[in-house]
Design a protein around this motif. Structure first.
Motif, short mmCIF file in Angstrom:
data_model
loop_
_atom_site.label_atom_id
_atom_site.label_comp_id
_atom_site.label_asym_id
_atom_site.label_seq_id
_atom_site.Cartn_x
_atom_site.Cartn_y
_atom_site.Cartn_z
N SER A 45 0.89 -1.21 0.16
CA SER A 45 0.01 0.08 0.12
C SER A 45 0.72 1.19 -0.23
CB SER A 45 -0.95 0.16 1.27
OG SER A 45 -0.20 -0.02 2.58
N ARG A 46 2.08 0.94 0.37
CA ARG A 46 3.00 2.34 0.22
C ARG A 46 4.15 2.14 -0.40
NH1 ARG A 46 5.78 1.48 6.40
NH2 ARG A 46 7.04 0.09 5.89
N GLY A 47 4.33 1.09 -1.15
CA GLY A 47 5.44 0.63 -2.11
C GLY A 47 6.83 0.61 -1.36
N PRO A 48 7.80 0.34 -2.06
CA PRO A 48 9.06 0.20 -1.80
C PRO A 48 9.70 1.60 -1.21
CG PRO A 48 9.37 0.38 -4.04
CD PRO A 48 7.82 0.26 -3.69
N THR A 49 10.59 1.30 -0.17
CA THR A 49 11.43 2.33 0.54
C THR A 49 12.73 2.03 0.55
OG1 THR A 49 10.95 1.56 2.95
CG2 THR A 49 9.08 2.51 1.76
N ARG A 50 13.31 3.17 1.07
CA ARG A 50 15.06 3.15 1.27
C ARG A 50 15.28 2.15 2.40
NH1 ARG A 50 18.73 8.17 2.40
NH2 ARG A 50 18.11 7.28 4.50
N ALA A 51 14.41 2.12 3.35
CA ALA A 51 14.56 1.23 4.51
C ALA A 51 14.59 -0.33 4.09
CB ALA A 51 13.66 1.40 5.55
N ASP A 52 13.46 -0.55 2.90
CA ASP A 52 13.08 -2.10 2.79
C ASP A 52 14.58 -2.40 1.67
OD1 ASP A 52 10.62 -2.17 3.51
OD2 ASP A 52 9.82 -1.24 1.70
N GLU A 53 15.14 -1.61 0.91
CA GLU A 53 16.31 -1.85 0.24
C GLU A 53 17.59 -1.93 1.10
OE1 GLU A 53 16.97 1.54 -2.32
OE2 GLU A 53 15.06 1.14 -3.58
N GLU A 54 17.55 -1.28 2.37
CA GLU A 54 18.72 -1.39 3.23
C GLU A 54 18.61 -2.92 4.09
OE1 GLU A 54 18.44 1.88 5.60
OE2 GLU A 54 19.49 2.99 4.42
N ILE A 55 17.29 -3.18 4.26
CA ILE A 55 17.33 -4.71 4.85
C ILE A 55 17.58 -5.53 3.77
CG2 ILE A 55 15.59 -6.27 5.64
CD1 ILE A 55 13.71 -3.75 6.84
N ALA A 56 17.07 -5.69 2.63
CA ALA A 56 17.21 -6.60 1.52
C ALA A 56 18.82 -6.60 1.20
CB ALA A 56 16.62 -6.33 0.40
N ALA A 57 19.58 -5.63 1.30
CA ALA A 57 20.99 -5.68 1.21
C ALA A 57 21.76 -6.49 2.16
CB ALA A 57 21.47 -4.14 1.06
N ARG A 58 21.32 -6.56 3.34
CA ARG A 58 22.05 -7.26 4.51
C ARG A 58 21.50 -8.81 4.38
NH1 ARG A 58 21.98 -4.82 10.38
NH2 ARG A 58 22.86 -6.87 10.41
N PHE A 59 20.63 -9.02 3.56
CA PHE A 59 20.29 -10.67 3.74
C PHE A 59 21.69 -11.61 3.00
CE2 PHE A 59 15.63 -9.44 3.01
CZ PHE A 59 15.40 -9.55 4.40
N PRO A 60 21.66 -12.84 3.56
CA PRO A 60 22.78 -13.48 3.15
C PRO A 60 22.68 -14.02 1.51
CG PRO A 60 22.39 -14.36 5.20
CD PRO A 60 21.19 -13.28 4.58
N ALA A 61 23.71 -13.88 0.68
CA ALA A 61 23.51 -14.38 -0.75
C ALA A 61 22.93 -15.54 -0.89
CB ALA A 61 24.80 -13.92 -1.43
N GLU A 62 23.62 -16.50 -0.09
CA GLU A 62 23.34 -17.96 -0.27
C GLU A 62 21.80 -18.34 0.10
OE1 GLU A 62 25.03 -17.43 3.72
OE2 GLU A 62 25.22 -16.52 1.65
N ILE A 63 21.18 -17.57 0.74
CA ILE A 63 19.90 -18.01 1.12
C ILE A 63 18.71 -17.51 0.33
CG2 ILE A 63 18.22 -17.91 3.27
CD1 ILE A 63 20.43 -17.57 5.13
N PRO A 64 17.90 -18.28 -0.06
CA PRO A 64 16.75 -18.01 -0.85
C PRO A 64 15.87 -16.94 -0.23
CG PRO A 64 16.81 -20.18 -0.89
CD PRO A 64 17.79 -19.67 0.08
N VAL A 65 15.48 -15.81 -1.12
CA VAL A 65 14.55 -14.80 -0.67
C VAL A 65 13.23 -14.74 -1.38
CG1 VAL A 65 14.38 -12.27 -0.26
CG2 VAL A 65 16.30 -13.33 0.38
N ILE A 66 12.08 -14.61 -1.07
CA ILE A 66 10.89 -14.28 -1.54
C ILE A 66 10.38 -12.98 -1.09
CG2 ILE A 66 8.56 -15.06 -1.78
CD1 ILE A 66 9.22 -17.98 -1.33
N CYS A 67 10.23 -12.10 -1.91
CA CYS A 67 9.66 -10.61 -1.85
C CYS A 67 8.16 -10.98 -1.46
CB CYS A 67 9.94 -9.66 -2.52
SG CYS A 67 11.60 -9.24 -2.53
N VAL A 68 7.47 -10.55 -0.30
CA VAL A 68 5.95 -10.78 -0.17
C VAL A 68 5.50 -9.31 0.16
CG1 VAL A 68 4.45 -11.66 1.35
CG2 VAL A 68 6.35 -12.98 0.90
N TRP A 69 4.76 -8.89 -1.11
CA TRP A 69 4.07 -7.60 -1.07
C TRP A 69 2.61 -8.11 -0.18
CZ3 TRP A 69 6.27 -3.30 -2.01
CH2 TRP A 69 7.70 -3.27 -2.70
N THR A 70 2.57 -7.21 1.01
CA THR A 70 1.16 -7.55 1.83
C THR A 70 0.30 -6.20 1.77
OG1 THR A 70 2.31 -6.50 3.60
CG2 THR A 70 2.92 -8.65 3.52
N LYS A 71 -0.97 -6.61 2.20
CA LYS A 71 -1.79 -5.52 2.17
C LYS A 71 -2.46 -5.08 1.05
CE LYS A 71 0.23 -3.64 6.49
NZ LYS A 71 0.59 -2.47 7.32
#
Length: 471
Positions: A326-352
């Motif tokens: 409902s509010r779209g991507p933010t810089r904070a979302d990008e900062e969080i994603a950048a810290r995820f370990p590269a070897e672990i699969p990630v699914i982006c779940v857009w809620t609401k």
């Protein structure tokens, strides 16, 4: 490989702690005649027949009434002589009966059994191989019907039979190779005449099939650790509740409600998924990077929760990165994603999406999978479940699965690596037959370690120590 074990008689309560209609005390040893005589005086026990009698203290006081069954070696679970005393399942009664057994067998070395020691003796006495013994514990611990069925398959020897068949093929090829090494004067092209490359290819194909089934079975046993991560109020707790089908986590519009992880195990098509809801991740600044002394202040407790969130992320099998549609991507979302370990699969779940107006969907952008859903309205939840199964590698093959353990998968991987190396030596014609033979020997050792025919006593100690007492 010869294994040694302490053969003194052992005893333990074999039923689960707590109250029950029936409780069982089990004794196992090479010769229980003297202990039996001390317990039951002049009563003659007919092997494999239930005898109803009084369980008495040494002074004749009755503890309980129940059944006793005697099993003569080797026709018992452990392969030794076994006594099973079946009484009423109260914890006090069971402890009194256990104490009486220890008293009756003290002079004969009777002691309390270690965890898994009955099953370890079954393995030592060739009643079970190691894979079957591990399947006993897996059957007890099975959390789903599918896991129980697979454990039962392995316990009956299905997994071991397949491993033995693989070993026989490797041994046959080894025999041909080593026979050629023993008679180098025979000027024949061994690799061509014996179709060694073809045999090796067949073994590799069979090993791959076993590994695929074992990997599927490992999913049934271990499950998948799925961590929900994202900013506060993006719907992590709501998603946990929707997946669990219950109000497991507290849901409020207040940022930082979840301070510590909340874990719930759910099942999708028989696969256990450990869903871990974590504290929302945020910083001490707003979107413009300016300190906000009111809205974004993080107290010490929430800060600890955020640190624990990152610790859980590092241990995840899959990360669900939740974002507010409902509010779209933010810089904070990008900062969080950048810290995820590269070897672990990630699914982006857009809620609401019930607020944003999006439709439930799965979008694949490069290597990134995005799912649009609403946990509150239960929109798109099936899309998420299927994506989790896909990432887990789950396939409904219709074939029986083996409830494999991590050590089985490691052994199969190492066997595959040795076969790959053997194939490289086979490509060099008859110039590297000795190295070819050595890789086949190492393959055989890795496969034999699964069933325990080539396993160190130290490893056996680790495996059986994880069993429950009395089994």
């Amino acid at each position: 490989m010869t294994h040694t074990y302490d053969s003194t008689p052992i005893v333990a309560i074999a039923t689960a702690p707590g109250r029950g209609g029936i409780g069982v005390v089990r004794i196992s040893g090479k010769d229980l005649s003297a202990i039996t005589q001390n317990l039951f005086r002049d009563i003659v026990l007919k092997p494999r027949h239930a005898t109803y009698l009084d369980f008495k203290q040494a002074d004749g006081t009755v503890i309980d009434q129940g059944l006793v069954i005697a099993f003569k070696a080797p026709h018992s679970y452990t392969g030794e002589e076994v006594l099973e005393l079946q009484g009423h399942g109260g914890p006090v009664v069971m402890q009194m009966l256990l104490s009486r057994c220890l008293e009756a067998g003290r002079e004969h070395g009777l002691r309390l059994a270690e965890p898994g020691e009955f099953t370890q003796r079954a393995f030592m006495n060739d009643k079970l191989d190691l894979a079957q013994a591990e399947a006993v514990a897996d059957l007890i611990e099975a959390s789903t019907e599918a896991a129980a069925k697979s454990a039962s398959q392995s316990m009956s020897g299905a997994f071991s039979k397949v491993i033995h068949a693989l070993v026989e093929k490797v041994v046959h090829l080894r025999m041909l190779v080593e026979a050629t090494l023993d008679f180098p004067e025979e000027e024949i092209d061994f690799l061509e005449k014996s179709d060694a490359r073809g045999q090796l290819s067949d073994i590799q194909k069979a090993l791959r099939a076993v590994f695929e089934q074992a990997a599927q079975g490992a999913l049934l046993r271990e499950g998948l650790n799925v961590v929900l991560a994202g900013q506060p109020n993006v719907g992590k707790s709501s998603l946990l509740n929707a997946l669990a089908g219950d109000d497991i986590a507290i849901v409020t519009p207040i940022a930082g409600t979840t301070r510590d992880k909340v874990t719930e195990t759910i099942h999708i098509e028989g696969i256990p998924l450990n869903i871990i809801d974590t504290a929302g991740i945020r910083h001490d600044h707003d979107e413009d990077g300016v300190n906000d002394r009111l809205a974004n202040r993080i107290d010490a407790v929430e800060r600890i929760g955020i640190e624990r969130t990152w610790a859980e992320v590092q241990k995840a099998d899959v990360i669900l990165h939740l974002l507010d549609a409902s509010r779209g991507p933010t810089r904070a979302d990008e900062e969080i994603a950048a810290r995820f370990p590269a070897e672990i699969p990630v699914i982006c779940v857009w809620t609401k999406i019930d607020i944003s107006g999006h439709h439930p969907s799965v979008d694949n952008v490069g290597d990134l999978t995005q799912i649009y859903l609403s946990a509150q309205e239960h929109l798109g939840m099936d899309l998420l479940r299927q994506e989790l199964l896909r990432i887990a590698g789950w396939q409904q093959t219709g074939e029986s699965l083996y409830l494999a353990r991590e050590r089985h998968l490691i052994a199969l991987k190492h066997a595959h690596e040795h076969l790959e190396q053997a194939a490289e030596y086979a490509a060099q014609n008859d110039q590297s037959l000795d190295l070819f033979a050595e890789e086949l020997r190492l393959t055989q050792d890795r496969l034999n370690s699964i069933t325990g025919e080539f396993t160190s006593d130290d490893l056996l100690g680790v495996i059986f120590s994880r069993f429950c007492i009395g089994k």
